[in-house]
Write a protein that holds these residues in place. Structure first.
Motif, short mmCIF file in Angstrom:
data_model
loop_
_atom_site.label_atom_id
_atom_site.label_comp_id
_atom_site.label_asym_id
_atom_site.label_seq_id
_atom_site.Cartn_x
_atom_site.Cartn_y
_atom_site.Cartn_z
N GLU A 1 0.85 -1.19 0.00
CA GLU A 1 0.00 0.00 0.00
C GLU A 1 0.89 1.25 0.00
O GLU A 1 1.79 1.37 0.83
N ALA B 1 -3.56 0.56 -3.99
CA ALA B 1 -4.41 1.56 -3.33
C ALA B 1 -3.82 2.96 -3.49
O ALA B 1 -3.74 3.73 -2.52
N GLN C 1 -8.04 4.35 -1.47
CA GLN C 1 -9.42 3.86 -1.54
C GLN C 1 -10.41 5.01 -1.78
O GLN C 1 -11.47 5.08 -1.17
#
Length: 273
Positions: A159, A184, A188
């Motif tokens: 991430e 990501a 998100q």
């Protein structure tokens, strides 16, 4: 599109992620991405869409040699036999003769790192995958893989976005000439409405989401794989390639909070280690 060479493969720096696109609904989405020019497709057995990705590839008309396909083994299957079985299933579902990059999706508790990577390397030696890599490893696990096992890790996928610092991991993988794949990248969806990113975007005639992607691509040895179901969003993400950030932009993004991790399943490793 720029690509990064690592362990004998070339990975386009802007890829297409398929997380949370299960089942056949994924096929037209990937078909659209391929039509627009994406050549790096990221999937995984856990995503439950490898068949749809394979069908999209089959109907796209894009030559296999021009594609980079990543898939991953789920943490529940990382035994010697489990990895081989999972790989064979992924290969069959994707309908291809080889995988470009096969990765450990998440480490498991008390994982036998040498066994896992030796099993992955056996797939590499047989020519079934062109490279191997790891996702979501903390520093301790990553050093074990690279320094102790001396596995030919082609990349680390973790991430990474404007609200989470990965400087420690970046410094390490760069010292080993290993690229980092940022998943990501829009936190998100949070990046799309961030006021700081929106202000930078207005200066460039862009969107905040495009700025977040451009920030990642602005960094040495970083690849990113945003997902986008709508064709307009797929096109917009490609538009991030045309944004050139300046030092003022970089300083503003660097000043954002960098301690926000949004992907935290219960089986995550201890990130401090």
């Amino acid at each position: 599109m720029d690509a990064i060479s690592t362990q004998g493969i070339s990975i386009p720096r802007l890829g297409f992620g398929t997380f949370r696109m299960p089942g056949g609904d994924c096929q037209p989405v990937v078909e659209s991405a391929l039509e627009l020019g994406y050549r790096h497709i990221d999937t995984a057995e856990m995503y439950q869409n490898e068949e749809a990705v394979g069908a999209a590839i089959a109907t796209s008309g894009v030559a296999r040699k021009d594609l980079h396909i990543t898939t991953k083994v789920w943490h529940e299957n990382i035994s010697a036999e489990g990895i081989k079985r999972a790989f064979d299933t992924s290969l069959m579902k994707l309908g291809v003769d080889y995988i470009d990059l096969y990765m450990v999706h998440w480490p498991s508790v008390d994982m036998n790192v040498p066994m896992v990577l030796e099993t992955m390397q056996s797939l590499l030696e047989k020519g079934l995958t062109r490279a191997i890599g790891v996702c979501n490893f903390n520093m301790t696990l990553l050093k074990a893989a690279i320094e102790d096992v001396q596995a030919p890790i082609a990349c680390l996928q973790i991430e990474y976005h404007p609200f989470l610092s990965q400087s420690r991991m970046l410094d390490y993988v760069r010292s080993k000439q290993i690229p980092l794949v940022a998943y990501a990248p829009l936190a998100q969806g949070r990046a799309a409405t961030d006021p700081v990113l929106e202000q930078i975007a207005s200066k460039h005639g862009a969107t905040a989401a495009q700025v977040a992607i451009a920030w990642l691509l602005d960094q040495d040895s970083v690849i990113t794989i945003p997902k986008a179901k709508r064709r307009e969003s797929q096109e917009a993400n490609l538009g991030a390639l045309n944004i050139k950030l300046d030092d003022e932009d970089r300083a503003a993004i660097q000043a954002l909070p960098k301690d926000q991790r949004f992907v935290t399943p219960p089986f995550s490793p201890d990130w401090a280690k």
